[in-house]
Every structure is written in C-alpha cells, then in structure tokens.
Design a protein around this motif. Structure first.
Motif, PDB file in Angstrom:
ATOM      1  N   UNK A  24       0.762  -1.205  -0.138  1.00  0.00           N
ATOM      2  CA  UNK A  24       0.026   0.125   0.094  1.00  0.00           C
ATOM      3  C   UNK A  24       0.957   1.271   0.355  1.00  0.00           C
ATOM      4  N   UNK A  25       1.989   1.393   0.713  1.00  0.00           N
ATOM      5  CA  UNK A  25       3.013   2.459   0.794  1.00  0.00           C
ATOM      6  C   UNK A  25       3.537   2.458  -0.440  1.00  0.00           C
ATOM      7  N   UNK A  26       4.063   1.455  -1.225  1.00  0.00           N
ATOM      8  CA  UNK A  26       4.560   1.522  -2.393  1.00  0.00           C
ATOM      9  C   UNK A  26       3.541   2.311  -3.415  1.00  0.00           C
ATOM     10  N   UNK A  27       2.307   1.732  -3.472  1.00  0.00           N
ATOM     11  CA  UNK A  27       1.414   2.215  -4.306  1.00  0.00           C
ATOM     12  C   UNK A  27       1.048   3.734  -4.122  1.00  0.00           C
ATOM     13  N   UNK A  28       1.009   4.194  -2.889  1.00  0.00           N
ATOM     14  CA  UNK A  28       0.500   5.492  -2.677  1.00  0.00           C
ATOM     15  C   UNK A  28       1.519   6.374  -2.857  1.00  0.00           C
ATOM     16  N   UNK A  29       2.899   5.977  -2.644  1.00  0.00           N
ATOM     17  CA  UNK A  29       4.009   6.972  -3.062  1.00  0.00           C
ATOM     18  C   UNK A  29       4.216   7.007  -4.655  1.00  0.00           C
ATOM     19  N   UNK A  30       3.999   6.140  -5.180  1.00  0.00           N
ATOM     20  CA  UNK A  30       3.973   5.966  -6.720  1.00  0.00           C
ATOM     21  C   UNK A  30       2.932   6.788  -7.266  1.00  0.00           C
ATOM     22  N   UNK A  31       1.776   7.161  -6.691  1.00  0.00           N
ATOM     23  CA  UNK A  31       0.945   8.223  -7.278  1.00  0.00           C
ATOM     24  C   UNK A  31       0.095   7.689  -8.546  1.00  0.00           C
ATOM     25  N   UNK A  32       0.304   6.249  -8.917  1.00  0.00           N
ATOM     26  CA  UNK A  32      -0.115   5.786 -10.057  1.00  0.00           C
ATOM     27  C   UNK A  32      -1.541   5.059  -9.758  1.00  0.00           C
ATOM     28  N   UNK A  33      -1.942   4.879  -8.578  1.00  0.00           N
ATOM     29  CA  UNK A  33      -3.077   4.231  -8.397  1.00  0.00           C
ATOM     30  C   UNK A  33      -4.179   4.988  -7.609  1.00  0.00           C
ATOM     31  N   UNK A  34      -5.415   4.839  -7.983  1.00  0.00           N
ATOM     32  CA  UNK A  34      -6.610   5.405  -7.074  1.00  0.00           C
ATOM     33  C   UNK A  34      -6.857   4.566  -5.931  1.00  0.00           C
ATOM     34  N   UNK A  35      -7.372   5.170  -4.808  1.00  0.00           N
ATOM     35  CA  UNK A  35      -7.741   4.091  -3.721  1.00  0.00           C
ATOM     36  C   UNK A  35      -8.582   2.638  -4.200  1.00  0.00           C
ATOM     37  N   UNK A  36      -9.518   3.026  -5.089  1.00  0.00           N
ATOM     38  CA  UNK A  36     -10.246   1.944  -5.214  1.00  0.00           C
ATOM     39  C   UNK A  36      -9.338   1.072  -6.224  1.00  0.00           C
TER      40      UNK A  36
END
Length: 68
Positions: A24-36
């Motif tokens: 989750x931290x990796x995805x959030x930091x990348x900025x390429x993913x929405x919460x969904x």
C-alpha cells in the motif's frame, strides 16, 4: 408501528498484514493508483485503504530533520 433496523449477519474484520501495508505504501508513493485500484489489488475495501492512508499521514508541523 415499530421498525427494527439491525442485521443478524456477523461482521468480520481483519487487520492488514505487514506485506499489504508495504505494498500500500509503495502504491501510494508512486501516485499511479486510485484508492479503488489499491483496494482491488490488496483485496480489501476502499474504506480500509482510506483509513490506512489517513493513519499514515504526518499531520504534525514539526520538521522531522530538527528532531535528530
């Protein structure tokens, strides 16, 4: 007239694993993913992602470099 607003289904809750939190931290930091998208990837609800991200925010006004 009496209205009963309850469900008999027991809710089940589970914590995120350390691996899920790391992902989750990796995805959030990348900025390429929405919460969904994050929720779907981790197989959890979107509200879980929202709460975890909110918990992880640094809301203090203290500069972390001054703490060292």
């Amino acid at each position: 007239m009496t209205v009963i607003n309850y469900t008999t289904a027991k809710r089940t809750f589970k914590h995120l694993t350390d691996i899920q939190r790391g992902r989750l931290e990796e995805m959030a930091k990348s900025g390429n993913f929405t919460q969904a998208e994050m929720a779907k990837e981790l197989n959890v609800s979107q509200s879980t992602i929202s709460r975890e991200l909110k918990r992880g925010e640094n809301t203090s006004n203290v500069n972390e470099t001054n703490l060292l």
